[in-house]
Write a protein that holds these residues in place. Structure first.
Motif, short mmCIF file in Angstrom:
data_model
loop_
_atom_site.label_atom_id
_atom_site.label_comp_id
_atom_site.label_asym_id
_atom_site.label_seq_id
_atom_site.Cartn_x
_atom_site.Cartn_y
_atom_site.Cartn_z
N ALA A 50 7.56 -31.20 -27.10
CA ALA A 50 7.05 -30.76 -27.46
C ALA A 50 7.07 -28.58 -27.18
O ALA A 50 6.17 -27.88 -27.69
CB ALA A 50 5.31 -30.76 -27.17
N THR A 51 7.98 -28.93 -26.51
CA THR A 51 8.97 -26.65 -26.97
C THR A 51 9.40 -27.16 -27.72
O THR A 51 10.23 -25.73 -28.00
CB THR A 51 9.55 -27.06 -25.17
OG1 THR A 51 10.92 -28.14 -25.37
CG2 THR A 51 8.91 -27.10 -24.42
N VAL A 74 3.71 -25.67 -21.98
CA VAL A 74 3.84 -26.02 -23.77
C VAL A 74 3.06 -24.51 -24.23
O VAL A 74 1.32 -24.87 -24.17
CB VAL A 74 4.11 -26.58 -24.34
CG1 VAL A 74 3.85 -27.54 -25.84
CG2 VAL A 74 5.38 -27.57 -24.16
N THR A 78 3.10 -22.35 -29.65
CA THR A 78 4.45 -23.11 -29.84
C THR A 78 3.85 -24.78 -30.78
O THR A 78 4.31 -24.87 -31.84
CB THR A 78 4.85 -23.90 -28.39
OG1 THR A 78 5.40 -22.59 -28.06
CG2 THR A 78 6.47 -25.00 -28.85
N LEU A 79 2.99 -25.28 -30.00
CA LEU A 79 2.26 -26.48 -30.46
C LEU A 79 1.33 -26.27 -31.55
O LEU A 79 1.87 -26.68 -32.72
CB LEU A 79 0.60 -26.73 -28.95
CG LEU A 79 0.33 -28.41 -29.72
CD1 LEU A 79 1.51 -29.24 -29.95
CD2 LEU A 79 -0.57 -28.79 -28.68
#
Length: 202
Positions: A50-51, A74, A78-79
């Motif tokens: 997820a990074t 995270v 980013t998400l």
């Protein structure tokens, strides 16, 4: 619905994936180590980081919603970037209890008994929620648990709150991971808290 669960090998993520699949949703379980994702009908495990927003976006395309049970290393940026790139409009986040309020508007993190060693990760959750509150494109929900979330029985009941810590008659705030998962999937299906935070406890 087609649901991606990020961090599906963790304690909260695995329970959420099981609960969603048991209700008939198609669950894409994503984790760095997919061997830890529950094996159950309706859950498809996949390796993902997820990074890396570009790689994550590739995994998320075609999903109706994303449930994040990730640690807050995270970031929200980013998400949210991965969701925008994937064209997914709904995000539910397993949050922290530290920013919930107790008597007089004091946050849990600011109470004298809050462990010093928990403050850095807790601030990550607070920063994540603050970032979500400025988001207008993605339909997000931040689910803060009770003060104590533990391995315990699936009772099938809970009480809902907003920004205030929910406590029982003894002053305790707690919920099992199994019932936390019920509350999360209930929110997924009922959509009662768009672009806001809620909490749940016994």
């Amino acid at each position: 619905m087609k649901i991606a669960v990020l961090g599906a090998s963790g304690r909260a993520g695995s329970e959420i994936a099981r609960e969603a699949a048991a209700r008939g949703h198609q669950v894409l379980g994503i984790a760095r180590k997919p061997a830890g994702i529950p094996v159950a009908p309706g859950i498809v495990p996949v390796a993902g980081d997820a990074t890396d927003p570009n790689a994550l976006a590739d995994l998320l395309r075609g999903q109706d919603a994303v449930i994040s049970a990730l640690h807050f290393d995270v970031t929200a940026a980013t998400l949210l970037g991965a969701l925008r790139q994937a064209g997914v409009k709904r995000l539910l986040v397993t949050g922290g209890a530290a920013s919930l309020e107790v008597g007089g508007g004091t946050r849990v993190i600011d109470t004298p008994d809050f462990p010093e060693e928990w403050k850095v990760p807790a601030m990550g959750g607070i920063a994540f929620l603050d970032a979500l509150r400025g988001e207008t494109e993605i339909d997000w929900t931040f689910f803060s648990p009770a003060a104590l979330i533990f391995e315990g029985p699936r009772l099938g009941s809970y009480r809902i709150g907003g920004d205030q810590l929910v406590t029982d008659a003894a002053g305790d705030s707690k919920i099992s991971f199994a019932d936390y998962a019920i509350a999360m999937v209930d929110e997924l299906e009922q959509h009662r808290h768009p672009r806001t935070r809620f909490t749940a406890a016994y």
